[in-house]
Motif scaffolding. Sequence first.
Motif, PDB file in Angstrom:
ATOM      1  N   MET A   1      57.309  58.478  68.266  1.00 34.43           N
ATOM      2  CA  MET A   1      56.308  58.211  69.296  1.00 34.43           C
ATOM      3  C   MET A   1      56.087  56.713  69.428  1.00 34.43           C
ATOM      4  O   MET A   1      56.173  55.979  68.461  1.00 34.43           O
ATOM      5  CB  MET A   1      54.968  58.882  68.951  1.00 34.43           C
ATOM      6  CG  MET A   1      54.994  60.402  68.971  1.00 34.43           C
ATOM      7  SD  MET A   1      53.420  61.139  68.477  1.00 34.43           S
ATOM      8  CE  MET A   1      52.368  60.707  69.858  1.00 34.43           C
ATOM      9  N   THR A   2      55.798  56.276  70.650  1.00 36.15           N
ATOM     10  CA  THR A   2      55.504  54.869  70.853  1.00 36.15           C
ATOM     11  C   THR A   2      54.075  54.559  70.411  1.00 36.15           C
ATOM     12  O   THR A   2      53.248  55.467  70.248  1.00 36.15           O
ATOM     13  CB  THR A   2      55.661  54.479  72.327  1.00 36.15           C
ATOM     14  OG1 THR A   2      54.685  55.185  73.104  1.00 36.15           O
ATOM     15  CG2 THR A   2      57.065  54.800  72.838  1.00 36.15           C
ATOM     16  N   LYS A   3      53.804  53.293  70.256  1.00 34.15           N
ATOM     17  CA  LYS A   3      52.452  52.872  69.897  1.00 34.15           C
ATOM     18  C   LYS A   3      51.448  53.365  70.930  1.00 34.15           C
ATOM     19  O   LYS A   3      50.386  53.897  70.586  1.00 34.15           O
ATOM     20  CB  LYS A   3      52.420  51.344  69.797  1.00 34.15           C
ATOM     21  CG  LYS A   3      51.058  50.740  69.555  1.00 34.15           C
ATOM     22  CD  LYS A   3      51.150  49.220  69.548  1.00 34.15           C
ATOM     23  CE  LYS A   3      49.793  48.563  69.417  1.00 34.15           C
ATOM     24  NZ  LYS A   3      49.907  47.082  69.427  1.00 34.15           N
ATOM     25  N   ALA A   4      51.785  53.202  72.222  1.00 33.70           N
ATOM     26  CA  ALA A   4      50.869  53.624  73.287  1.00 33.70           C
ATOM     27  C   ALA A   4      50.648  55.134  73.265  1.00 33.70           C
ATOM     28  O   ALA A   4      49.530  55.614  73.496  1.00 33.70           O
ATOM     29  CB  ALA A   4      51.415  53.187  74.643  1.00 33.70           C
ATOM     30  N   ALA A   5      51.707  55.906  72.965  1.00 35.19           N
ATOM     31  CA  ALA A   5      51.584  57.358  72.952  1.00 35.19           C
ATOM     32  C   ALA A   5      50.689  57.828  71.808  1.00 35.19           C
ATOM     33  O   ALA A   5      49.900  58.767  71.966  1.00 35.19           O
ATOM     34  CB  ALA A   5      52.964  57.997  72.831  1.00 35.19           C
ATOM     35  N   ILE A   6      50.789  57.180  70.660  1.00 32.64           N
ATOM     36  CA  ILE A   6      49.932  57.545  69.521  1.00 32.64           C
ATOM     37  C   ILE A   6      48.478  57.260  69.848  1.00 32.64           C
ATOM     38  O   ILE A   6      47.584  58.076  69.584  1.00 32.64           O
ATOM     39  CB  ILE A   6      50.373  56.784  68.257  1.00 32.64           C
ATOM     40  CG1 ILE A   6      51.739  57.288  67.791  1.00 32.64           C
ATOM     41  CG2 ILE A   6      49.335  56.945  67.143  1.00 32.64           C
ATOM     42  CD1 ILE A   6      52.341  56.491  66.659  1.00 32.64           C
ATOM     43  N   ILE A   7      48.204  56.105  70.446  1.00 37.10           N
ATOM     44  CA  ILE A   7      46.827  55.748  70.809  1.00 37.10           C
ATOM     45  C   ILE A   7      46.280  56.720  71.848  1.00 37.10           C
ATOM     46  O   ILE A   7      45.132  57.186  71.747  1.00 37.10           O
ATOM     47  CB  ILE A   7      46.769  54.294  71.308  1.00 37.10           C
ATOM     48  CG1 ILE A   7      47.020  53.331  70.135  1.00 37.10           C
ATOM     49  CG2 ILE A   7      45.427  53.988  71.973  1.00 37.10           C
ATOM     50  CD1 ILE A   7      47.105  51.873  70.535  1.00 37.10           C
ATOM     51  N   ALA A   8      47.100  57.060  72.840  1.00 39.92           N
ATOM     52  CA  ALA A   8      46.657  57.983  73.881  1.00 39.92           C
ATOM     53  C   ALA A   8      46.369  59.369  73.291  1.00 39.92           C
ATOM     54  O   ALA A   8      45.361  60.008  73.643  1.00 39.92           O
ATOM     55  CB  ALA A   8      47.721  58.087  74.975  1.00 39.92           C
TER      56      ALA A   8
ATOM     57  N   VAL B   1      56.971  53.507  66.936  1.00 36.17           N
ATOM     58  CA  VAL B   1      56.427  53.255  65.603  1.00 36.17           C
ATOM     59  C   VAL B   1      57.337  53.927  64.575  1.00 36.17           C
ATOM     60  O   VAL B   1      57.626  55.122  64.678  1.00 36.17           O
ATOM     61  CB  VAL B   1      54.991  53.802  65.485  1.00 36.17           C
ATOM     62  CG1 VAL B   1      54.464  53.609  64.058  1.00 36.17           C
ATOM     63  CG2 VAL B   1      54.073  53.101  66.486  1.00 36.17           C
ATOM     64  N   ASP B   2      57.817  53.138  63.625  1.00 31.64           N
ATOM     65  CA  ASP B   2      58.702  53.660  62.583  1.00 31.64           C
ATOM     66  C   ASP B   2      57.892  54.556  61.651  1.00 31.64           C
ATOM     67  O   ASP B   2      57.043  54.081  60.888  1.00 31.64           O
ATOM     68  CB  ASP B   2      59.303  52.485  61.800  1.00 31.64           C
ATOM     69  CG  ASP B   2      60.396  52.919  60.833  1.00 31.64           C
ATOM     70  OD1 ASP B   2      60.352  54.078  60.371  1.00 31.64           O
ATOM     71  OD2 ASP B   2      61.282  52.103  60.536  1.00 31.64           O
ATOM     72  N   PHE B   3      58.166  55.861  61.720  1.00 31.09           N
ATOM     73  CA  PHE B   3      57.436  56.838  60.912  1.00 31.09           C
ATOM     74  C   PHE B   3      58.308  58.084  60.800  1.00 31.09           C
ATOM     75  O   PHE B   3      59.144  58.333  61.676  1.00 31.09           O
ATOM     76  CB  PHE B   3      56.100  57.183  61.578  1.00 31.09           C
ATOM     77  CG  PHE B   3      55.051  57.678  60.623  1.00 31.09           C
ATOM     78  CD1 PHE B   3      54.469  56.821  59.701  1.00 31.09           C
ATOM     79  CD2 PHE B   3      54.651  59.005  60.634  1.00 31.09           C
ATOM     80  CE1 PHE B   3      53.516  57.268  58.803  1.00 31.09           C
ATOM     81  CE2 PHE B   3      53.686  59.469  59.742  1.00 31.09           C
ATOM     82  CZ  PHE B   3      53.127  58.590  58.824  1.00 31.09           C
ATOM     83  N   PRO B   4      58.170  58.861  59.714  1.00 33.12           N
ATOM     84  CA  PRO B   4      59.010  60.053  59.555  1.00 33.12           C
ATOM     85  C   PRO B   4      58.994  60.947  60.794  1.00 33.12           C
ATOM     86  O   PRO B   4      57.927  61.330  61.278  1.00 33.12           O
ATOM     87  CB  PRO B   4      58.382  60.755  58.345  1.00 33.12           C
ATOM     88  CG  PRO B   4      57.821  59.637  57.526  1.00 33.12           C
ATOM     89  CD  PRO B   4      57.298  58.654  58.541  1.00 33.12           C
ATOM     90  N   ASP B   5      60.171  61.251  61.281  1.00 34.66           N
ATOM     91  CA  ASP B   5      60.303  62.016  62.523  1.00 34.66           C
ATOM     92  C   ASP B   5      59.639  63.379  62.391  1.00 34.66           C
ATOM     93  O   ASP B   5      59.829  64.112  61.417  1.00 34.66           O
ATOM     94  CB  ASP B   5      61.793  62.190  62.837  1.00 34.66           C
ATOM     95  CG  ASP B   5      62.031  62.784  64.209  1.00 34.66           C
ATOM     96  OD1 ASP B   5      61.238  62.500  65.120  1.00 34.66           O
ATOM     97  OD2 ASP B   5      63.017  63.534  64.367  1.00 34.66           O
TER      98      ASP B   5
END
Length: 217
Positions: A1-8, A148-152
């Motif tokens: 997920m992108t940074k913007a998608a996580i925030i949204a 964002v680098d995080f476990p898929d």
Amino acid sequence: MTKAAIIAAARERADAVRSGRWTDADLGVLLGALHWREYAHILSSNKMYKVRTITTTPDAEGVILKSALSSATQFMYRVLSLKNENRFFTQIDYKDAPLPTNFTYAGSFSWYEKGDGIQLVPIATDSVDVTVNYRPTRASALNDGDTVDFPDGHEHVLVYGLAGEMLLKGGAETEAASDLFNFQRILREDMLSDIRRLSVRPSIMQAMDDPSDWGSQ
């Protein structure tokens, strides 16, 4: 997920899609801190999850700067091994060799943490290979469209953690924040269980202290 998608997604969970209480910039800072806290959990659960080896040269006092063990996108978390040619260095305490020289020998070739650096014992100035695990670029340093680098498949650990922090203001929202954190904890446990091992080999509990501390050789 992108940074913007996580925030949204976090705004949706906190029922704050149109709220002006939090700016995306504020939430980006919170997400960055959360991102690195969760990576501390990840690397504590599986120390080999993200690993790199750096060849570096100590200074004249035999000290390797910790900053030399990070790059622009990979930030050292823990030292896994340190070797010079075919010789491995063993971690010791400062009290075991507080004033190292070229001839100091603390039972083995050794190292200990010294402020912003790593002290080699005895003092060595030849290049060494340091293997570390690391955290990726903090989410707060990314652009909105960056991934964002995080476990898929486990990105919702960040989503629910951020949503919970948004509601940590007291009053009626405290219970909602608690619910979000409780669900985040369940998601985190699932994630850590998933990444803890690559094979079907069972996990074995091990002591974290040094056997030599108990008189074992």
